[in-house]
Design an enzyme around this catalytic site. Structure first.
Site, mmCIF file in Angstrom:
data_model
loop_
_atom_site.group_PDB
_atom_site.id
_atom_site.type_symbol
_atom_site.label_atom_id
_atom_site.label_comp_id
_atom_site.label_asym_id
_atom_site.label_seq_id
_atom_site.Cartn_x
_atom_site.Cartn_y
_atom_site.Cartn_z
ATOM 1 N N SER A 2 63.062 17.089 3.436
ATOM 2 C CA SER A 2 63.591 15.927 3.633
ATOM 3 C C SER A 2 62.746 15.012 4.438
ATOM 4 O O SER A 2 62.157 15.236 5.529
ATOM 5 C CB SER A 2 64.798 16.351 4.424
ATOM 6 N N GLY A 6 67.356 16.086 1.810
ATOM 7 C CA GLY A 6 67.521 17.900 1.927
ATOM 8 C C GLY A 6 68.606 18.352 1.295
ATOM 9 O O GLY A 6 68.478 19.376 0.710
ATOM 10 N N THR A 7 69.864 17.684 1.451
ATOM 11 C CA THR A 7 71.017 18.125 0.744
ATOM 12 C C THR A 7 71.033 18.249 -0.521
ATOM 13 O O THR A 7 71.147 19.317 -1.132
ATOM 14 C CB THR A 7 72.391 17.303 1.541
ATOM 15 N N ASN A 28 67.953 25.174 11.950
ATOM 16 C CA ASN A 28 68.035 23.678 12.626
ATOM 17 C C ASN A 28 68.546 23.634 14.006
ATOM 18 O O ASN A 28 68.482 23.004 14.833
ATOM 19 C CB ASN A 28 68.550 22.854 11.607
ATOM 20 N N HIS A 60 63.195 12.163 6.367
ATOM 21 C CA HIS A 60 63.700 11.483 7.311
ATOM 22 C C HIS A 60 63.536 12.694 8.555
ATOM 23 O O HIS A 60 63.738 11.986 9.761
ATOM 24 C CB HIS A 60 64.797 10.748 7.406
ATOM 25 N N GLN A 101 63.178 21.868 8.236
ATOM 26 C CA GLN A 101 62.821 21.716 9.734
ATOM 27 C C GLN A 101 61.479 22.295 9.728
ATOM 28 O O GLN A 101 60.800 22.161 10.780
ATOM 29 C CB GLN A 101 64.009 22.588 10.663
ATOM 30 N N CYS A 147 75.127 17.338 11.160
ATOM 31 C CA CYS A 147 75.882 17.440 9.876
ATOM 32 C C CYS A 147 77.323 18.062 10.343
ATOM 33 O O CYS A 147 78.352 17.835 9.817
ATOM 34 C CB CYS A 147 75.743 18.227 8.574
#
Lengths: 382, 389
Positions: free
Chosen positions: A202, A72-73, A152, A204, A182, A328
Site C-alpha cells: 500500500s 492495500g485493502t 500492524n 500511503h 506494513q 480501520c
C-alpha cells in the site's frame, strides 16, 4: 504554533515533497488516459511503466507481475477472493492467522460463510506464529495460505522465506499470499528468492499517496478479477489507472534506500525505536507488548488502568498523535488482534501503538515521553 | 507546437483550482480519516464536507447516500454485483442495454457466467436509444435490477432515463444508471431522474483520476466487493483516497456553478464543428453517428464515420499533428475489434471502420476546429490517394 508530533505512521504517512511534486505534475501536465493511443495517453502510460519498473526492481521481480490497485485493502481482497475463485477446483481448505488485518480477516470470514474450511495458525502473546502448527495444518486440498509479513499492531515480523518453504515442502500446489503492507520497505524482501505467489503493498504507508497499492502476482498464477470492465492491468484490474498516485508511488520508491540486506531506512528506524523502548521501559506503569525482534517502526505498549482511547485523546490534546491499534478498527472496543494473542483485557484495552517515520528526531520522542508521563500521572488520579 | 485535445470523454485535464484544493491533503491534512486522534478526526470532517458537496451535486437527499470509490469502474461493479448479491433471493434477472460501458457489461457477463443470473441486453435503435416499450416487456417477476446508462460514451446518446426509471419503479425493480459521461455535461438530479443508484467518475469532469462515487438511495442494500475496515458505512473497505475525494468535490462544485454556460459553449462549438466538417463532404462521405445534436445528445460528443477510410490511420496522422481524438472508447481502443456500440446501432462496416470520436471541452475553441479541419483535409486526400494506388 503548537508542537505536533505524528507517531501514527502505520495508519498513514505524510507524502514527501518529491511525491507531492510528482503527483502535482501528473495532475497538471500528464492528464491523458493511459489507454488512449495518442501522445497524451502514451505519456501517461510511460509514467505507469516507470513506476512499475521501479517497484519491480525494488522487489526483484518482473514488472508484468505487478498489478496496481486502489490500495492495500483492494490488493488483499483481490489476492484472496481472486485465488479462491480461480482455484476452487483444487480444494476448499484455507489457512490464515487470527491476527491478520481486517482486509484479510474479513475476507476469510466471508469465505467461511460460503462453505470454505478455514484453519488459523496459533500465535503466542507476542503475535509470533507456531510454525509447527502451520506445517501440521497444510493438507492436500489446501488452496491458499495467507500470513502477513509484519503485524500492524504489534510489529511482529514473520519470516516469509521460512514460511514459504514450509508450505511448498508440504504441498507445492498450495499458494502463499502475504500482506506486506506494513513490511514493505521496512523488512528486506527479495521476492525472487522466496517461493511466494502473492504479496500486497500500500502506497500511503511509505510516503506515497493514498489511493494506490499493488499486488505482486507470480507469473503463471491465475486470478479472478474483482472489477470487470475495460481490462486494464493485464485484465486483472479494470478501471482507468490512477496516474497521479502511481507517479507519486514512483517518487516515493526513488527515495527508499535500494533493496539491500543492509536496509538503511530500517537501521535509522531501529535506532529511534530502541531509544523509545529504553525510555518507555523506565516508566514503571508501562508494559511493552511488542516482541524484542520486531519491525523497526512499530512499538505496542500498555498502561494498565488507563483506557487506550482515553490516552489517545489526552495525548492528541498535547499535539502527540498515536493510535490504540489499527486505524480501520480504532473505534471498536479493545484490539481484536491483541485479544487473539491472548493478552488479558487489562492489557488489550489499554494498548497504544506508536509507529515511527525516519524524519522524527530524538527531541520529538522526548516530548512524547514527557507528555506520556504527565498524562499517566494525571489520569491515574481518576 | 500547438497541442489540441479532443478526447475529453476519455479523461479531462484537472483544473487548477482542483489541484490547489487537493494540495493541503498531501501536506498538513494528510492524516487517515479513520484515525481517532484529532488529526484523523479533522480529516474525517473534510471527508464528510466533500460527501455533502457530491450529494448536492447529484441532488441526493442525504450525504450518507454517497459511497466513494476508486473510480467509475469500481462504482459500476459495486452497483451491479452489490445489488445482485444482496437481492438474489428475490430473483436472478437483470436488464441492461447493448451499449453500456464495459464496466457494466462485463459485470453482467460475470453474474451470468459464475453466479447463475440471467441478463437481458436490450437492443437500441440506429441512434442508440433504448425503447421504453422494450424495457417494459423485458421486465419479469424475477427482475431485480435494471442498469441503463444516462449518456453513451461513444455516440453521445442521452437515454430517456426518467421514463425508463419510472417503468422500473412501477414494477418495483431497482434502477441504476451509469452517469460517468453525463456528470458535468448535463443538468440532472437523482431525484428528477428517479433512479436508485447512479455512478460518476471524477476524472471525466476535470477532477482527478482514482476517485468516483456511487449514489445509493437510502434503504437499498449492497453486498460490498471488498471486505476490511468499516469505511464508507461498510459499503467499501479501504482507506479513503481523501485528496482525490476533495479534488472531485471541488471539480463538482466548480462545474455545478458553471454548468449552463458550459453547456451553451459546448453546444455552440459542436455546431461550428459539424458545420466545418461539412466542408469535407467533397472529399469523403462522412456520417454523424448517434442522435441529432440537441437535447438528446451530449454537447461535447461528435462521432464521425469516414466512409472507406481506416479510423486508425486518420487518428495516427492526426496524432502526428498533435491532435488527440479516439477510435472508440479509450478502454477498448487498444483492440481493433469493432466497437460494441457501433455494432448495436447497425453501422455498416464501410463506415464503422472509419470511425473517430471527437469529444470537446471548454478548453477547445473555434481555432482548434479550424486547424483540425485543415489537417483532416490533407490527411483524407493523402489516404484516398493511397487507396487508389
Amino acid at each position: 504554533m503548537k508542537k505536533e508530533i505524528y507517531l501514527d505512521n502505520s495508519a498513514t504517512t505524510k507524502p514527501t515533497e518529491s511525491v507531492i511534486k510528482a503527483v502535482t505534475d501528473a495532475l497538471k501536465k500528464y492528464y491523458g488516459n493511459p489507454s488512449s493511443l495518442h501522445s497524451y495517453g502514451i505519456q501517461a502510460e510511460k509514467i505507469i511503466n516507470n513506476s512499475r519498473c521501479l517497484l519491480a526492481d525494488y522487489l526483484n521481480i518482473n514488472p508484468v507481475e505487478l498489478i496496481f490497485t486502489s490500495g492495500g485493502t483492494e490488493s488483499n481482497n483481490l489476492a484472496i477472493q481472486g485465488i479462491t475463485k480461480a482455484y476452487q477446483q483444487r480444494g476448499k481448505h484455507l489457512i490464515t492467522s487470527p491476527i491478520e488485518h481486517a482486509s484479510v480477516n474479513n475476507v476469510f470470514l466471508n469465505l467461511a460463510q460460503a462453505g470454505w474450511d478455514i484453519d488459523f495458525v496459533k500465535v503466542n502473546k507476542k503475535g509470533q506464529l507456531d510454525l509447527d502448527h502451520l506445517n501440521n495444518l497444510i493438507r492436500d486440498d489446501t488452496v491458499l495460505v495467507s500470513l502477513m509479513q509484519v503485524n500492524n499492531e504489534l510489529g511482529t515480523v514473520n519470516n516469509l522465506a521460512k514460511i514459504a518453504n514450509i508450505i511448498k515442502n508440504k504441498n507445492p500446489l498450495t499458494l502463499f499470499h502475504s500482506d506486506g503492507v506494513q513490511g514493505f520497505a521496512k523488512i528486506y524482501t527479495d521476492l525472487a528468492n522466496i517461493p511466494i505467489d502473492l504479496y500486497s503493498i500500500s502506497g500511503h504507508k511509505f510516503h506515497a499517496p493514498k489511493g494506490i497499492g499493488a499486488l505482486y502476482l507470480k507469473s503463471g498464477i491465475e486470478l479472478q478479477p474483482i472489477f470487470k470492465g475495460g481490462g486494464q492491468e493485464n485484465k486483472w484490474r479494470s478501471g482507468t489507472e490512477n496516474v497521479p498516485a502511481i507517479a507519486g508511488l514512483g517518487a516515493a520508491l526513488k527515495e527508499l534506500p535500494h533493496l539491500n540486506s543492509e536496509n538503511k531506512l530500517a537501521i535509522q528506524l531501529t535506532e529511534l525505536k530502541n531509544y523509545l523502548i529504553k525510555e518507555l521501559t523506565k516508566i514503571d506503569s508501562v508494559i511493552i507488548n511488542s516482541p524484542q525482534q520486531s519491525a523497526p517502526h512499530i512499538i505496542n505498549f500498555s498502561v494498565p488502568g488507563i483506557r487506550g482511547e482515553t490516552m489517545v485523546h489526552a495525548l492528541a490534546a498535547q499535539g502527540v498523535y498515536l493510535a490504540t491499534g489499527s486505524a480501520c478498527s480504532s473505534k471498536s472496543k479493545g484490539s481484536r488482534i491483541l485479544k487473539a494473542c491472548g493478552l488479558d483485557s487489562k492489557l488489550s484495552e489499554s494498548a497504544l501503538r506508536v509507529s515511527l517515520a525516519a524524519d522524527l528526531k530524538q527531541a520529538d520522542l522526548d516530548y512524547f515521553i514527557s507528555s506520556l508521563k504527565e498524562q499517566i500521572d494525571f489520569l491515574k488520579l481518576f | 507546437m500547438n497541442e489540441i485535445y479532443f478526447d475529453s470523454a476519455a479523461t479531462t485535464p484537472v483544473r487548477k483550482e482542483v489541484v490547489a484544493a487537493m494540495q493541503p491533503f498531501y501536506n498538513e491534512l494528510f492524516a487517515n480519516p479513520a484515525s481517532s486522534h484529532l488529526a484523523g478526526q479533522s480529516a474525517a470532517g473534510k471527508l464528510e464536507d466533500a460527501r455533502e458537496k457530491i450529494a448536492d451535486f447529484l441532488g441526493a437527499a442525504k450525504a450518507e447516500e454517497i459511497v466513494f470509490t476508486a473510480g467509475g469502474t469500481e462504482a459500476d461493479n459495486l452497483a451491479l454485483k452489490g445489488v445482485a448479491l444482496a437481492y438474489q433471493n428475490q430473483g436472478k434477472h437483470i436488464i441492461t442495454s447493448a451499449i453500456e460501458h464495459h464496466a457494466v457489461l462485463n459485470s453482467c457477463k460475470f453474474l451470468e457466467k459464475y453466479l447463475g443470473f440471467e441478463v437481458t441486453y436490450l437492443p437500441v435503435d440506429k441512434n442508440g436509444f433504448v425503447s421504453p416499450a422494450d424495457l417494459k416487456s423485458a421486465i419479469r417477476a424475477d427482475t431485480i435490477l435494471i442498469s441503463i446508462m444516462l449518456a453513451n460514451n461513444e455516440i453521445g446518446t442521452i437515454q430517456p432515463i426518467q421514463r425508463l426509471a419510472d417503468l422500473a419503479s412501477q414494477a418495483n425493480v431497482l434502477f441504476h444508471t451509469d452517469a460517468v459521461q453525463a456528470a458535468g455535461q448535463l443538468n440532472f438530479s437523482v431525484k428528477e431522474l428517479g433512479v436508485d443508484l447512479l455512478t460518476i467518475a471524477g476524472h471525466k469532469f476535470n477532477g482527478p483520476k482514482g476517485v468516483g462515487a456511487l449514489y445509493v438511495r437510502k434503504g437499498i442494500k449492497l453486498v460490498p466487493q471488498m471486505s476490511g475496515g468499516s469505511q464508507e458505512r461498510k459499503r467499501r473497505a479501504g482507506t479513503v483516497n481523501l485528496p482525490a475525494v476533495i479534488g472531485m468535490a471541488k471539480a463538482a462544485e466548480l462545474v455545478q456553478n458553471e454548468l449552463t454556460a458550459k453547456i451553451n459553449y459546448l453546444t455552440e462549438l459542436n455546431q461550428y464543428f459539424l458545420a466545418e466538417i461539412e466542408k469535407l463532404a467533397d472529399l469523403a462521405e462522412i456520417k454523424l453517428n448517434g442522435p441529432e445534436p440537441g437535447i438528446n445528445r451530449l454537447p461535447a460528443n461528435i462521432n464521425l464515420s469516414f466512409k472507406d477510410l481506416a479510423g486508425e490511420a486518420i487518428l495516427f496522422n492526426l496524432s502526428l499533428k498533435n491532435i488527440a481524438a479516439a477510435a472508440g472508447s479509450a478502454c477498448a481502443s487498444g483492440s481493433l475489434s469493432m466497437s460494441h456500440v457501433l455494432e448495436a446501432i447497425n453501422l455498416e462496416s464501410v463506415f464503422a471502420e472509419g470511425t473517430i470520436r471527437f469529444s470537446l471541452s471548454i478548453n477547445n475553441n473555434k481555432k482548434d476546429i479550424d486547424f483540425l479541419v485543415e489537417e483532416l483535409t490533407t490527411i483524407i486526400k493523402r489516404l484516398k490517394n493511397l487507396n487508389n494506388i
